[in-house]
Design an enzyme around this catalytic site. Structure first.
Site, PDB file in Angstrom:
ATOM      1  CB  SER A  39     -40.304 -16.304  32.162  1.00  0.00           C
ATOM      2  OG  SER A  39     -40.686 -16.271  30.809  1.00  0.00           O
ATOM      3  CB  SER A  40     -45.431 -17.413  30.368  1.00  0.00           C
ATOM      4  OG  SER A  40     -44.941 -16.470  29.434  1.00  0.00           O
ATOM      5  CG  ASP A  41     -41.644 -17.559  26.839  1.00  0.00           C
ATOM      6  OD1 ASP A  41     -42.490 -18.188  26.185  1.00  0.00           O
ATOM      7  OD2 ASP A  41     -41.513 -16.322  26.776  1.00  0.00           O
ATOM      8  CG  ASP A  47     -17.547 -12.577  11.344  1.00  0.00           C
ATOM      9  OD1 ASP A  47     -16.763 -13.392  10.825  1.00  0.00           O
ATOM     10  OD2 ASP A  47     -17.464 -11.346  11.170  1.00  0.00           O
ATOM     11  CG  HIS A 107     -43.181 -17.303  19.509  1.00  0.00           C
ATOM     12  ND1 HIS A 107     -43.091 -18.295  20.470  1.00  0.00           N
ATOM     13  CD2 HIS A 107     -43.129 -16.132  20.189  1.00  0.00           C
ATOM     14  CE1 HIS A 107     -43.009 -17.730  21.663  1.00  0.00           C
ATOM     15  NE2 HIS A 107     -43.025 -16.416  21.517  1.00  0.00           N
ATOM     16  CE1 TYR A 154     -12.015 -10.413  14.580  1.00  0.00           C
ATOM     17  CE2 TYR A 154     -12.732 -11.085  16.778  1.00  0.00           C
ATOM     18  CZ  TYR A 154     -12.656 -10.136  15.777  1.00  0.00           C
ATOM     19  OH  TYR A 154     -13.217  -8.900  15.975  1.00  0.00           O
ATOM     20  CG  HIS A 189     -38.204 -15.630  23.935  1.00  0.00           C
ATOM     21  ND1 HIS A 189     -38.365 -15.719  22.571  1.00  0.00           N
ATOM     22  CD2 HIS A 189     -39.448 -15.436  24.444  1.00  0.00           C
ATOM     23  CE1 HIS A 189     -39.656 -15.607  22.263  1.00  0.00           C
ATOM     24  NE2 HIS A 189     -40.327 -15.419  23.380  1.00  0.00           N
ATOM     25  CB  SER A 242     -44.508 -14.395  34.555  1.00  0.00           C
ATOM     26  OG  SER A 242     -45.473 -14.100  33.579  1.00  0.00           O
ATOM     27  N   GLY A 243     -43.903 -11.161  33.665  1.00  0.00           N
ATOM     28  CA  GLY A 243     -44.604  -9.894  33.638  1.00  0.00           C
ATOM     29  C   GLY A 243     -44.061  -8.784  34.504  1.00  0.00           C
ATOM     30  CG  HIS A 262     -41.763 -11.191  21.009  1.00  0.00           C
ATOM     31  ND1 HIS A 262     -42.881 -11.747  20.426  1.00  0.00           N
ATOM     32  CD2 HIS A 262     -41.476 -11.992  22.067  1.00  0.00           C
ATOM     33  CE1 HIS A 262     -43.254 -12.818  21.105  1.00  0.00           C
ATOM     34  NE2 HIS A 262     -42.419 -12.985  22.111  1.00  0.00           N
ATOM     35  N   GLY A 308     -40.106 -10.331  26.377  1.00  0.00           N
ATOM     36  CA  GLY A 308     -38.807 -10.987  26.319  1.00  0.00           C
ATOM     37  C   GLY A 308     -38.376 -11.476  27.685  1.00  0.00           C
ATOM     38  CG  ASN A 309     -38.298 -14.840  28.577  1.00  0.00           C
ATOM     39  OD1 ASN A 309     -37.581 -15.692  28.080  1.00  0.00           O
ATOM     40  ND2 ASN A 309     -39.597 -14.724  28.256  1.00  0.00           N
TER      41      ASN A 309
END
Length: 233
Positions: free
Chosen positions: A75-77, A121, A172, A230, A96, A45-46, A98, A28-29
């Site tokens: 990040s790779s994303d 909501d 994904h 609200y 992002h 990344s990583g 998983h 995730g990132n």
């Protein structure tokens, strides 16, 4: 510019997605954008979340993705995040993960129906799912093409990314966003809950239908938009 405030904010949100139970290992990132400065910041990344510091956060130009600050590989994303910022002008943060429940729906290539007001909501309709990437898209600029299929989905369905603040990438996982990194995190937590509720709803009653549009509109619009009432002003 050192972009220290943005880097601190993005570092904290990356740690918070772990605390929220949305991340396993380094799957995730999170990123954030400063529109006025024309930059985005993202996790390297990583790098283990426990060891992450604001100085590790990489800052890039929103215009062309050029690295402006940070000595680690982003990040790779990153290309996916950048493409979303470039095409969704009100987005200021992207998460992002998983996360298990939402990722299961993405792996099933199924959108998440709006079965109840908890979903309504936070999202004005079902959570969309992209089409699968083609072999050429996967072998090519994969991360950029992931961003492109997300934008394609919203364009073809005429969806407003301010009202539907997330998507499932087929096969994904989810990408969720908001006007700030903190709001993107809140939406990511909500989307995971929505996915779990939808799974349980169908397990209890497979024939369940989405709630009526009038109820969906009521719950979404009382929290969002010019006539929202609200909470406190």
């Amino acid at each position: 510019m050192n972009y220290q405030s943005l880097r601190e904010q993005v570092c904290q949100i990356n740690k918070d997605i772990v605390k929220a139970g949305l991340v396993v290992l380094t799957f995730g990132n999170a990123s954030g954008a400063d529109r006025q400065a024309g930059v985005m910041a993202i996790k390297p990344s990583g790098v283990d979340y426990d060891a992450l510091t604001p100085d590790d956060i990489v800052v890039l130009s929103l215009a062309d993705g050029k690295v402006l600050a940070g000595n680690k590989r982003p990040s790779s994303d990153t290309a996916t995040h950048l493409h979303l910022y470039q095409n969704f002008p009100n987005v200021g943060g992207i998460v992002h993960t998983h996360s298990v429940q939402a990722t299961a729906w993405a792996q099933a290539h199924r959108e998440i129906p709006c079965f109840g007001t908890t979903h309504a909501d936070h999202c004005h309709g079902p959570v969309p799912v992209t089409r699968p990437l083609t072999a050429a898209e996967i072998k090519g600029d994969y991360e950029l093409n992931t961003g492109k299929v997300i934008v394609e989905r919203f364009t073809k369905r005429k969806l407003n990314p301010d009202h539907v603040p997330g998507v499932l990438v087929a096969g994904h996982a989810p990408f969720v966003w908001g006007p700030t990194p903190a709001k993107a995190l809140e939406n990511a937590i909500a989307f995971e809950a929505m996915a779990e509720m939808a799974t349980l709803t169908l397990a209890i009653r497979p024939s369940t239908k989405p709630i009526p549009r009038v109820l969906l509109d009521k719950h979404f619009l009382r929290k969002h938009g010019p006539k929202a009432y609200y909470g406190q002003q």
